[in-house]
Design a protein around this motif. Structure first.
Motif, short mmCIF file in Angstrom:
data_model
loop_
_atom_site.label_atom_id
_atom_site.label_comp_id
_atom_site.label_asym_id
_atom_site.label_seq_id
_atom_site.Cartn_x
_atom_site.Cartn_y
_atom_site.Cartn_z
N ALA A 123 0.83 -1.21 0.00
CA ALA A 123 0.00 0.00 0.00
C ALA A 123 0.86 1.25 0.00
O ALA A 123 1.87 1.33 0.70
CB ALA A 123 -0.93 0.01 1.21
N TYR A 125 -0.69 4.25 0.59
CA TYR A 125 -1.40 5.16 1.48
C TYR A 125 -2.43 4.34 2.25
O TYR A 125 -2.97 3.35 1.72
CB TYR A 125 -2.09 6.28 0.70
CG TYR A 125 -2.38 7.51 1.52
CD1 TYR A 125 -1.39 8.46 1.76
CD2 TYR A 125 -3.63 7.73 2.08
CE1 TYR A 125 -1.64 9.59 2.53
CE2 TYR A 125 -3.90 8.86 2.84
CZ TYR A 125 -2.89 9.79 3.06
OH TYR A 125 -3.13 10.92 3.82
N PHE A 152 -15.23 -0.04 -1.97
CA PHE A 152 -13.92 0.61 -1.94
C PHE A 152 -12.99 0.02 -3.01
O PHE A 152 -12.27 0.77 -3.68
CB PHE A 152 -13.28 0.46 -0.55
CG PHE A 152 -13.81 1.41 0.47
CD1 PHE A 152 -13.18 2.63 0.69
CD2 PHE A 152 -14.93 1.09 1.24
CE1 PHE A 152 -13.66 3.52 1.64
CE2 PHE A 152 -15.41 1.97 2.19
CZ PHE A 152 -14.78 3.19 2.39
N GLY A 156 -10.89 1.92 -6.37
CA GLY A 156 -9.45 2.09 -6.34
C GLY A 156 -8.68 1.55 -5.17
O GLY A 156 -7.44 1.49 -5.21
N ALA A 157 -9.34 1.17 -4.08
CA ALA A 157 -8.63 0.60 -2.94
C ALA A 157 -8.10 -0.79 -3.29
O ALA A 157 -8.64 -1.46 -4.19
CB ALA A 157 -9.55 0.52 -1.72
N GLU A 194 -6.39 0.19 2.38
CA GLU A 194 -5.11 0.36 1.72
C GLU A 194 -5.34 0.84 0.29
O GLU A 194 -6.19 0.29 -0.43
CB GLU A 194 -4.33 -0.96 1.71
CG GLU A 194 -4.02 -1.47 3.12
CD GLU A 194 -3.27 -2.79 3.12
OE1 GLU A 194 -2.42 -3.02 2.22
OE2 GLU A 194 -3.53 -3.63 4.02
N TRP A 195 -4.58 1.86 -0.11
CA TRP A 195 -4.69 2.45 -1.44
C TRP A 195 -3.33 2.40 -2.14
O TRP A 195 -2.28 2.36 -1.47
CB TRP A 195 -5.11 3.91 -1.35
CG TRP A 195 -6.39 4.17 -0.63
CD1 TRP A 195 -6.57 4.42 0.71
CD2 TRP A 195 -7.71 4.23 -1.21
NE1 TRP A 195 -7.89 4.63 1.00
CE2 TRP A 195 -8.62 4.53 -0.16
CE3 TRP A 195 -8.19 4.08 -2.50
CZ2 TRP A 195 -9.99 4.66 -0.37
CZ3 TRP A 195 -9.56 4.22 -2.72
CH2 TRP A 195 -10.44 4.50 -1.66
N LYS A 198 -1.73 8.30 -2.42
CA LYS A 198 -2.65 9.29 -1.90
C LYS A 198 -3.58 9.84 -2.98
O LYS A 198 -4.76 10.11 -2.71
CB LYS A 198 -1.88 10.45 -1.26
CG LYS A 198 -2.82 11.44 -0.56
CD LYS A 198 -2.06 12.52 0.18
CE LYS A 198 -3.03 13.45 0.91
NZ LYS A 198 -2.33 14.50 1.68
N ALA A 200 -4.80 8.26 -5.55
CA ALA A 200 -5.86 7.26 -5.75
C ALA A 200 -6.85 7.30 -4.59
O ALA A 200 -8.06 7.14 -4.78
CB ALA A 200 -5.26 5.88 -5.89
N ARG A 201 -6.33 7.55 -3.39
CA ARG A 201 -7.20 7.63 -2.22
C ARG A 201 -8.13 8.82 -2.32
O ARG A 201 -9.34 8.72 -2.03
CB ARG A 201 -6.34 7.71 -0.97
CG ARG A 201 -7.12 7.92 0.32
CD ARG A 201 -7.05 9.36 0.79
NE ARG A 201 -7.34 9.48 2.21
CZ ARG A 201 -7.25 10.59 2.89
NH1 ARG A 201 -6.85 11.72 2.28
NH2 ARG A 201 -7.53 10.65 4.17
N GLY A 204 -10.63 8.13 -5.03
CA GLY A 204 -11.47 7.02 -4.61
C GLY A 204 -12.50 7.41 -3.58
O GLY A 204 -13.66 6.99 -3.65
N TRP A 205 -12.09 8.23 -2.60
CA TRP A 205 -13.03 8.63 -1.56
C TRP A 205 -14.18 9.46 -2.12
O TRP A 205 -15.33 9.34 -1.67
CB TRP A 205 -12.32 9.41 -0.46
CG TRP A 205 -11.96 8.57 0.72
CD1 TRP A 205 -10.71 8.20 1.14
CD2 TRP A 205 -12.88 7.97 1.64
NE1 TRP A 205 -10.79 7.40 2.26
CE2 TRP A 205 -12.11 7.26 2.60
CE3 TRP A 205 -14.26 7.96 1.76
CZ2 TRP A 205 -12.68 6.54 3.65
CZ3 TRP A 205 -14.85 7.25 2.81
CH2 TRP A 205 -14.05 6.54 3.73
#
Length: 237
Positions: A123, A125, A152, A156-157, A194-195, A198, A200-201, A204-205
């Motif tokens: 991961a 991030y 998730f 992207g997670a 886990e991403w 950052k 992608a996180r 994704g969020w």
């Protein structure tokens, strides 16, 4: 199911490299004891809460950073055996004595996974979360997590882990129960997403929050006392 030993710490921000070196030095020994995976992450996007938050969980000061970390074991038996070996190995005395943080404010406990989707490792991030859960809602929480975890992954997670306490004790200064303002009839849940990184996180969020499957109407916990934050991995064995 995977057994998780979760930790929260307050580390002096100026001692980030010392903390990384400390964790890296301990990793081979922990592997020897039976830890399958050890992850140490450094606070990057940890918000302040109105009632409680990760800062307060470890009584972190302005010159400190919150660390979210965990060990993974095959099961509770392996974790208990590892803990006994740690307590009886003289090498651990040096590790503990030279810890670059205030160990009296370290929060720790054992959690049994109720949902684990995706693949572990690598991961870039991590989003960490701790929350209060009704003790009679463990099964419902597992079902809830099994439903939302794949959402998730779609956005992207790479992995979503959710675990519920079965060995969390009160501490002298800090503990998981105080961290979530646990009430009578509740237990603590510990988990993470886990991403790849950052970016992608963040993307994704946005998609997760806009997904109609994430209404949270059937969530069996008090989201107002949920504490969370974004973290950059320092060590991932």
């Amino acid at each position: 199911m995977t057994y998780v030993e979760g930790f929260l710490l307050a580390v002096p921000t100026a001692r980030k490299d010392a903390y990384r070196d400390h964790a890296a030095a301990a990793a081979p020994m922990l592997k020897e004891f039976g830890v399958v995976r050890m992850v140490e992450t450094w606070g990057d996007d940890v918000p302040r809460g109105e009632r409680n938050d990760l800062w307060g969980a470890v009584q972190a000061g302005e010159e400190e950073t919150v660390v979210f970390s965990w060990f993974e074991y095959p099961d509770r038996r392996a974790r208990d055996a590892a803990g006994e070996r740690m307590m009886n190995d003289p090498r651990m005395e040096s590790i503990i004595a030279n810890a670059p943080f205030d160990a009296t404010r370290m929060v720790w406990g054992g959690f049994e996974s109720v949902s684990d989707v995706g693949r572990p490792g690598g991961a870039g991030y991590v989003d960490g979360v701790v929350l209060p859960l009704r003790a009679d809602a463990r099964a419902a929480y597992g079902v809830f997590c099994e439903r939302v975890g794949p959402v998730f992954l779609e956005h992207g997670a790479v992995r979503v882990m959710d675990a519920v306490a079965n060995d969390v004790q009160d501490g002298a200064v800090t503990d998981f129960n105080r961290a979530v303002l646990r009430e009578e009839g509740e237990v603590v849940a510990f988990g993470w997403v886990e991403w790849p990184d950052k970016a992608a996180r963040d993307v994704g969020w946005e998609k997760v929050m806009a997904d109609p499957r994430m209404s949270g109407e059937d969530a069996p916990f008090d989201g107002k006392r949920m504490i969370f934050g974004g973290f950059v991995p320092l060590i991932d064995t």
